[in-house]
Design an enzyme around this catalytic site. Sequence first.
Site, PDB file in Angstrom:
ATOM      1  N   GLY A 643       0.113   6.944  -8.173  1.00 42.41           N
ATOM      2  CA  GLY A 643      -0.315   7.070  -6.785  1.00 42.41           C
ATOM      3  C   GLY A 643       0.854   7.051  -5.839  1.00 42.41           C
ATOM      4  N   GLY A 645       1.486   6.533  -1.344  1.00 39.70           N
ATOM      5  CA  GLY A 645       0.945   6.351  -0.002  1.00 39.70           C
ATOM      6  C   GLY A 645       2.071   6.192   0.988  1.00 39.70           C
ATOM      7  N   GLY A 646       1.708   5.820   2.237  1.00 41.35           N
ATOM      8  CA  GLY A 646       2.706   5.673   3.276  1.00 41.35           C
ATOM      9  C   GLY A 646       3.697   4.562   2.997  1.00 41.35           C
ATOM     10  CE1 TYR A 647       0.414   2.735  -0.593  1.00 43.48           C
ATOM     11  CE2 TYR A 647       2.103   2.074  -2.151  1.00 43.48           C
ATOM     12  CZ  TYR A 647       0.869   2.626  -1.890  1.00 43.48           C
ATOM     13  OH  TYR A 647       0.097   3.083  -2.914  1.00 43.48           O
ATOM     14  N   GLY A 648       4.873   3.799  -0.113  1.00 45.99           N
ATOM     15  CA  GLY A 648       5.714   4.141  -1.249  1.00 45.99           C
ATOM     16  C   GLY A 648       4.875   4.552  -2.441  1.00 45.99           C
ATOM     17  CE  LYS A 649       7.200   9.018  -6.044  1.00 48.40           C
ATOM     18  NZ  LYS A 649       7.958   9.755  -7.091  1.00 48.40           N
ATOM     19  CB  VAL A 650       0.929   2.895  -7.043  1.00 52.01           C
ATOM     20  CG1 VAL A 650       0.282   1.828  -7.916  1.00 52.01           C
ATOM     21  CG2 VAL A 650       0.695   2.587  -5.572  1.00 52.01           C
ATOM     22  CE  LYS A 664      -0.416  -1.278  -3.174  1.00 55.68           C
ATOM     23  NZ  LYS A 664      -1.546  -1.838  -2.413  1.00 55.68           N
ATOM     24  CG  ASP A 760      -9.522   0.374   5.221  1.00 57.21           C
ATOM     25  OD1 ASP A 760     -10.393   1.081   5.776  1.00 57.21           O
ATOM     26  OD2 ASP A 760      -8.533   0.840   4.649  1.00 57.21           O
TER      27      ASP A 760
END
Length: 958
Positions: A643, A645-650, A664, A760
Amino acid sequence: MIQGSNHSVIPGLPAGYLHSIFGYSSTVEHRRAFVFDAVAALNALKSSWQNLPPNWIGPDPCGSSWEGITCTNSHVTSIVLAGMGVIGSMSGDILSFSGLQYLDLSNNKDLTGTLPPSIGNLKNLSSLILVGCSFFGPIPDSIGSLQQLVFLSLNSNSFSGSIPPSIGNLSNLEWLDISNNKLNGTIPVSDGTIPGLDMLVSTKHFHFANNLLYGAIPPQLFSSNMVLIHVIFDNNQFTGNIPFSLGLVQTLEVVRLDWNSFSGSVPSNFNNLTSVNELYLSNNNLTGPIPNLTGMNFLDYVDMSNNSFNVSDVPPWVSRLQSLTTLLMEHTQLQGQIPVNLFSLPHLQNVVLSNNHLNGTLNIGTSYNNQLMLDLQNNSIANFAQSAGYNIELTLMENPICEGAGASERYCSVSQPSNSSFLTPSNNCTSVVCSSDKVSSPNCKCAYPYIGTLNFRSFSFSNLTNSSYFIFLEGSLMSVFLSNLLPVDSVSVSNPTINIYSYLQVRLQVFPSGQDYFNRTEISTIGTLLNRQSFQPLSYFGPFYFIDENYCCFAGPNKSSNIGIIVGAVVGSFVLVLLLVCAGIYAFHQKRIVKTATEQNPFASWSPDKSNGNAPQLKGARSFSFEEIKKCTNNFSEANGIGFGGYGKVYRGTLATGLVVAIKRAQQGSLQGALEFKTEIELLSRIHHKNVVSLVGFCYEKGEQMLVYEYIPNGTIRESLSGKSGIRLNWMRRLRIALDSARGLAYLHELANPPIIHRDIKSNNILLDEHLDAKVADFGLSKLMGDSEKGYVTTQVKGTLGYMDPEYYMTQQLTEKSDVYSFGVVLLELITARAPIEKGRHIVREMEEVISKSKDPHNLHGILDPTIGLGATLGGLEQFVNLAMSCVKESGPDRPTMGEVVRKIENIMQLASLNENTESTFASSSNEEEAERNSNHPYGNEAFDYSGGFIPFDIQHY
């Protein structure tokens, strides 16, 4: 805005206008008396309000250019504190400014209390803007004494009671917006002795939407001598006939009467409204013939859905509306064959004629718009002339053509909604990764943007993927900002979405030019420009309002020519030089220390004595070295990536113990400070419940921040409902998932210490393990309730559109009931398999419509997921629907607690078990080994789409 001079400019008013209305004579004695009174009044405000501009000092607010204060001839003529985060209530001291012309306190969420009746003493007031505050109680009748009032905007508060009849006395009023409140009662009209709104013949805007207004609209309200442009009455409780007199107001451009209980026939003179662009009549109890709209040649958006009109063919006038982009006539008793010339309209983008009696052969011709979306579900269409080749988005489910083994999968299945995400592209520049909380602008410059949401009450198009509309919007915004001499580098609009009220919401970011921050005056000027409606985006976008997010930071007070300030600046500069020298020496010595420390675990530098509160208070989570993480992910190989996202990779990893985990890894632009990261780990490590995803540990070495979670192999609820995971969920399994996730959420609300609001909850944040047990995940937006005595946390609005509690959105007051609303949307997803928003239709509204229109309130034909039971009796379905609808009630106090939800689902499961004996809990299209390799993993893509940064937790980091 130029302050403290005769050249003051109030945004939204024409140049020179203020000179004509602020023309006071001045004598020395008058000035001295005024200055004394003004300073006394402003100092009184300072004592009752908090978080005011820091330069509110000195003996003369005009001479010293206090931020937010504008003077003309030594009189305070304007107070603009929009978006400044002012805290307090409306003090009577503000009423001491007899010359005040312009008052804008909008987007101060912590301004509360009632409006004092003495507000009627501001006889010179021409604009009163209180959008997005927290005022409550009745609108005082004395507001009708403000004879100079031109612009009155009180929307997005909690005002209650009836509309004051005295507003009818405001003969100069052009804009009246009281939407998004809790107003009730009927619309007042005059009777010879008491004034009423029918007297507002110069008013152009009636915005009364989203209140509790009821009763019939008096025919007297409208007349041919009015100049109304907008009549926006949607989402109230109006009954009776639509008044014939409305058809006399030929200046109208937008008419919204949807989501009420109007009955009877549409007035026959509606086609006199030849200037109307958008017409909303949907979701009422209208009967009689479908209205004849011949001659309304400027119509681009028509919604008549969900009414009980007489059985009729598709009216011929539809094919003659050359400007038409959107035609929504679902559930309107249409029959016969659709005329082929309808599809040749040049701008047509969206046609929804589902749930009617249309039949014959569908022929869309050859001159249709390639952007066309055509929904004809649940009709009697037997053939499709272009079935072998066409280029539109078409849905023909529940028609005879889709029966049998040979049915086309292309148009006989539910089409996935198009991605409406739009982000301003970079302006031919090299994109940059910004540090801290800065954001890269379209001009590739890192800064702190002013962020908020533009809420459009009407719009002329349906294709949200067409970026040209939003590029035009950006250009219009830049034009108004630059023409008002604001230091704006660029603007970015993104994420266009249709909300539950059928309004278009667009996220807006405004970036500063030549500096990292906006100052307070610049923020308030941007806000007042928007909510004063200075921005007019022509025909694409209708009336709107702006709700901001609290601005993170200000560049400091404006510069001033005041000698004292200059002297202070010189002295301050000297001190600053000395401090910089000292700081340089200190930094030189610290450089080697920092270099060594960054190679170590920063936790080691904190005292191991847990009693002093410095060491991380971990409960079950452990610290991993960077080398351990690197090894278990095979050096962060792409094959292990699951995965982004805006934070980085998983990444997926296997620990030395054999435990499979999800890791994460934050990218550089998303790193938090050490203390924030420590706090987040402590909080996550406290959560221990079988229905909440567990934190295994963390890594904080070599400039890296990583969180290690338990690995959940079977994806998200959304993936299973959409068929992506290959898992079929029968009725009992869906009930079990609902119960598991409700228990996890109840734990966060009621047993966690302190209680946690998830903020959320959505089907992409509820994961299924190897036994298909549900686990709540993703605490990136969560908030602690702490010791809040108010029962809510005031915070900027964050979450996912479609799941977001409308009450939280309107008030910025977050409670546990906000999670309950989101969970109610998830329950509706479980029985419908529909996304919360599809083609502009919100699932809550869809369900309300089905319940209100059906003779059997729980006959869910047409909305129930066809794979849910395969013909079996769904025991407890009625109770499940009732529970879901109770969770999504408009008012938070009317919703159940999560503990109550858990108990009700348990009862529903007992009832369901009496009706069916389910042995198989699920059926998979692949074996267990294949499911484990499934690329649609819960930690990837949207499932863990955080709103900026690496699992941000606002003030308290989770």
